[in-house]
Design an enzyme around this catalytic site. Structure first.
Site, PDB file in Angstrom:
ATOM      1  N   SER A 150      69.823  -0.430   4.681  1.00  0.00           N
ATOM      2  CA  SER A 150      69.404  -1.809   4.771  1.00  0.00           C
ATOM      3  C   SER A 150      67.896  -2.019   4.935  1.00  0.00           C
ATOM      4  O   SER A 150      67.397  -3.123   4.712  1.00  0.00           O
ATOM      5  CB  SER A 150      70.122  -2.481   5.940  1.00  0.00           C
ATOM      6  OG  SER A 150      69.707  -1.905   7.171  1.00  0.00           O
ATOM      7  N   SER A 155      70.483   3.583   7.254  1.00  0.00           N
ATOM      8  CA  SER A 155      69.547   2.563   6.766  1.00  0.00           C
ATOM      9  C   SER A 155      68.063   2.861   6.870  1.00  0.00           C
ATOM     10  O   SER A 155      67.254   2.106   6.338  1.00  0.00           O
ATOM     11  CB  SER A 155      69.812   1.238   7.476  1.00  0.00           C
ATOM     12  OG  SER A 155      70.919   0.612   6.893  1.00  0.00           O
ATOM     13  N   LYS A 191      60.495  -4.372  10.256  1.00  0.00           N
ATOM     14  CA  LYS A 191      61.771  -4.844   9.714  1.00  0.00           C
ATOM     15  C   LYS A 191      62.144  -6.152  10.404  1.00  0.00           C
ATOM     16  O   LYS A 191      61.939  -6.300  11.619  1.00  0.00           O
ATOM     17  CB  LYS A 191      62.848  -3.774   9.957  1.00  0.00           C
ATOM     18  CG  LYS A 191      64.200  -4.095   9.310  1.00  0.00           C
ATOM     19  CD  LYS A 191      65.194  -2.941   9.483  1.00  0.00           C
ATOM     20  CE  LYS A 191      66.522  -3.248   8.797  1.00  0.00           C
ATOM     21  NZ  LYS A 191      67.499  -2.146   8.939  1.00  0.00           N
TER      22      LYS A 191
END
Ligand code: GLN
Length: 485
Positions: A151, A175, A76
Site C-alpha cells: 500500500s 506494504s 505516508k
C-alpha cells in the site's frame, strides 16, 4: 543534481553549507509539481515545508544538526500530521486535519527533518497496487502503465522518481517491501514493536509496523535511528535498546549463514525474478557467506491466515469511522443508525467494505472458533517455523514478490490474485520479524526486482549490514528511471 543524492550525501552538503535546507526543499517541491502525473502525493503544503526548512537552517547555523536536519522526507498519508490533511487514502477522512503529530512524525521533526508532503496509498493500507486509493492510482516511474505496488505506493514512487530523497511507509503484510521491490528502492519493515504506532492510523494493530523507504540501506539506518524506540503512548512499542544502526553497516559478512527457504522458490515464482535473486545470492557467496537450505513448512498457510486476522482487526479498528467525531458525515440521513450507514456506505471504498464484512463474519459468534481462533493457531505455527530455521542460519533470503510490477487494472477484478502478490512477505508480519527489500536487478522489460532479507527479532542492525555490504559491491540501488533522472 541534488535529487540524485542520498540522505547521507545531502546531509554532508548541508553540513558543508554548499546548499541550504530551503534550497533543497524548494527543489524537491518543484520536482513534485513537475511530475504530478505520477500522483505520488495526496497533500503538499509548500509554506509549511519551507517554514520547517528555515527552522532547520537555523539549527544547522547553530551547530545543532543531526544527520536528518534539513532533509525533506515524504510521509505516508497514514501518519497523523499536525495541521495537515491526513486521509489514509480514504474519502471518509477527506476532511480530516490532524490536531496532533504521530510519534514517528514528532521524532523526525525533532531530528530536524522537513515534512515534504503526504504520499498516496491504498485506502487504509489495504492493497498491493495503490489502486484502492480514493485519490486515484499511483503510477510506477519505471513504466507508467504499471502499478508501483502497495500500500505504500506513493512513498515508493516518490523515492524512485526522486520526488523526495526518502519516505516513510507502513507494512502490515508487505506494504513497505513489495512497493520497494516494484519501484527499485530499499524498504525496511522493522520488528513489531520497534517503531511506535501512536498516531499511525490503525489497519491491523497486531501486524502494522512503520519503517523507512530509501535509496540505500545506509539511509534506512539513518532514518530508523530517529524513528525507533520505546514510546509510552504505544503499549506495544518495545523497550529493547536501540543501537546506532549506522555503526555496524560495514561489518564483514565472512561466515554469514544465509538460509534459503525452499517454499520461496517454488511454483508461482516468475523465472526472471528467480534468476535475479539467484545472482544476488551468488554475490553474497563471493562476500564470504555460506548457504543453508531450509524449510518453512507452514508458509502456504500465511495468506489465508492473514486474510482472516487482518480483516478481523480492521473491522474492529474501522468501527470508529461513524460520522460522529471526525471525518466525513453523510449530508442527508434519518435517524442515528441511518447516519452511520449512509456515512460508511459513502465514505469507504469497495476493498475496505469487503474486509469489514469478512472480518465481522470471522469474529461473529458461531464462526469465531472456526475462523479467528484457527487463524491465531496457524499464526503460532508460522512463527515457530521461523524460530526453528533461525537455529540454522542468521538471515533468510528470497524474492520480495513473485513478479515484477504488473499493469494498472490487471488484478483489480480478482482480489485473490492481488492477495497472492504478498505470498513471500506476509509470513514475516505474522511472526513479527524484520524484513528488508533491496534492489537486485531488472527483468527483461527493465522492471526492478527486489531481494528480500528476513532477520531474527530485533536484528535490524544485521539486516542493514547485510544489505549495505551488497550495495557496496553492486549499483542496482543507484539506478534511476530514465524519465525522472
Ligand atoms: N497487500 C496486503 C493487504 O492488502 C498488505 C497491505 C499492507 O501491508 N498494509 O492487506
Amino acid at each position: 543534481m541534488f535529487h540524485k543524492k542520498t540522505i547521507a550525501e545531502l546531509s554532508g552538503d548541508l553540513a558543508k553549507k554548499t546548499c541550504s535546507s530551503v534550497e533543497l526543499t524548494a527543489g524537491f517541491l518543484d520536482r513534485i509539481e513537475q511530475h504530478k502525473d505520477l500522483n505520488a502525493y495526496i497533500t503538499v503544503d509548500r509554506d509549511q515545508a519551507l517554514t520547517q526548512a528555515r527552522e532547520a537552517d537555523v539549527m544547522i547555523q547553530h551547530g545543532k544538526a543531526t544527520a536528518l536536519t534539513g532533509i525533506p522526507i515524504a510521509q505516508k498519508d497514514i501518519f497523523c500530521t499536525q495541521g495537515m490533511l491526513t486521509t489514509c487514502g480514504s474519502k471518509i477522512l477527506s476532511n480530516f486535519i490532524s490536531p496532533y503529530d504521530a510519534t514517528l512524525i514528532a521524532r523526525l521533526k525533532q531530528a530536524g527533518a522537513v515534512v515534504l508532503g503526504k504520499t498516496n496509498m491504498d485506502e487504509f493500507a489495504m492493497g498491493s497496487s495503490n489502486e484502492t486509493s480514493f485519490y486515484g492510482p499511483v503510477k510506477n516511474p519505471w513504466d507508467t502503465s504499471r502499478v508501483p505496488g502497495g500500500s505504500s505506493g506513493g512513498s515508493a514512487a516518490a523515492t524512485a522518481a526522486r520526488l523526495a530523497p526518502a519516505a516513510t511507509g507502513t507494512d502490515t503484510g508487505g506494504s513497505i517491501r513489495q512497493p520497494a521491490a516494484f519501484c527499485g528502492i530499499t524498504g525496511l519493515k522493522p520488528s513489531y514493536g520497534r517503531v511506535s504506532r501512536f498516531g499511525m492510523i490503525a489497519f491491523a494493530s497486531s501486524l502494522d509496523q512503520a519503517g523507512p523507504m530509501t535509496q540505500s540501506a545506509k539511509d534506512a539506518a539513518i532514518l530508523l535511528n530517529a524513528m525507533a524506540g520505546f514510546d509510552d503512548k504505544d503499549s506495544t512499542s518495545s523497550g529493547i535498546a536501540v543501537p546506532d544502526f549506522t555503526e555496524t553497516l560495514n561489518h564483514d559478512l565472512q561466515g554469514l549463514r544465509i538460509g534459503l527457504p525452499e517454499e520461496f522458490f517454488g511454483e508461482g515464482l516468475n523465472s526472471e525474478v528467480a534468476s535475479v535473486v539467484e545472482e544476488a545470492i551468488g554475490e553474497y557467496k563471493k562476500l564470504g557467506a555460506e548457504i543453508v537450505k531450509v524449510s518453512l513448512p507452514n508458509s502456504h498457510l500465511a495468506v489465508p491466515c492473514y486474510y482472516v486476522l487482518a480483516p478481523a482487526e480492521a473491522s474492529s479498528n474501522l468501527s470508529r469511522y461513524d460520522g460522529v467525531r471526525y471525518g466525513l458525515r453523510a449530508q442527508e440521513y434519518g435517524d442515528l443508525i441511518d447516519m452511520y450507514q449512509k456515512t460508511r456506505a459513502q465514505g469507504f471504498g469497495d476493498e475496505v467494505k469487503r474486509r469489514i464484512m469478512i472480518g465481522t463474519y470471522a469474529l461473529s459468534a458461531g464462526y469465531y472458533d472456526a475462523y479467528y481462533l484457527k487463524a491465531q493457531q496457524l499464526r503460532r505455527l508460522i512463527a515457530e517455523d521461523f524460530n526453528q530455521v533461525f537455529e540454522q542460519c542468521d538471515v533468510l533470503m528470497g524474492p520480495t514478490s513473485p513478479t515484477t510490477a504488473f499493469k494498472l487494472g490487471d488484478k483489480t477484478d480478482d482480489p485473490v490474485a492481488m492477495y497472492l502478490n504478498d505470498i513471500y512477505t506476509i509470513s514475516v508480519n505474522l511472526a513479527g520479524l524484520p524484513g528488508i527489500s533491496v534492489p537486485a536487478g531488472f527483468d527483461s522489460q527493465g522492471l526492478p526486482v527486489g531481494l528480500q532479507i528476513i532477520g531474527k527479532y530485533f536484528d535490524e542492525a544485521r539486516l542493514l549490514n547485510v544489505a549495505h555490504r551488497y550495495q557496496m559491491v553492486t549499483d542496482w540501488h543507484r539506478r534511476m528511471p530514465k524519465e525522472y533522472a
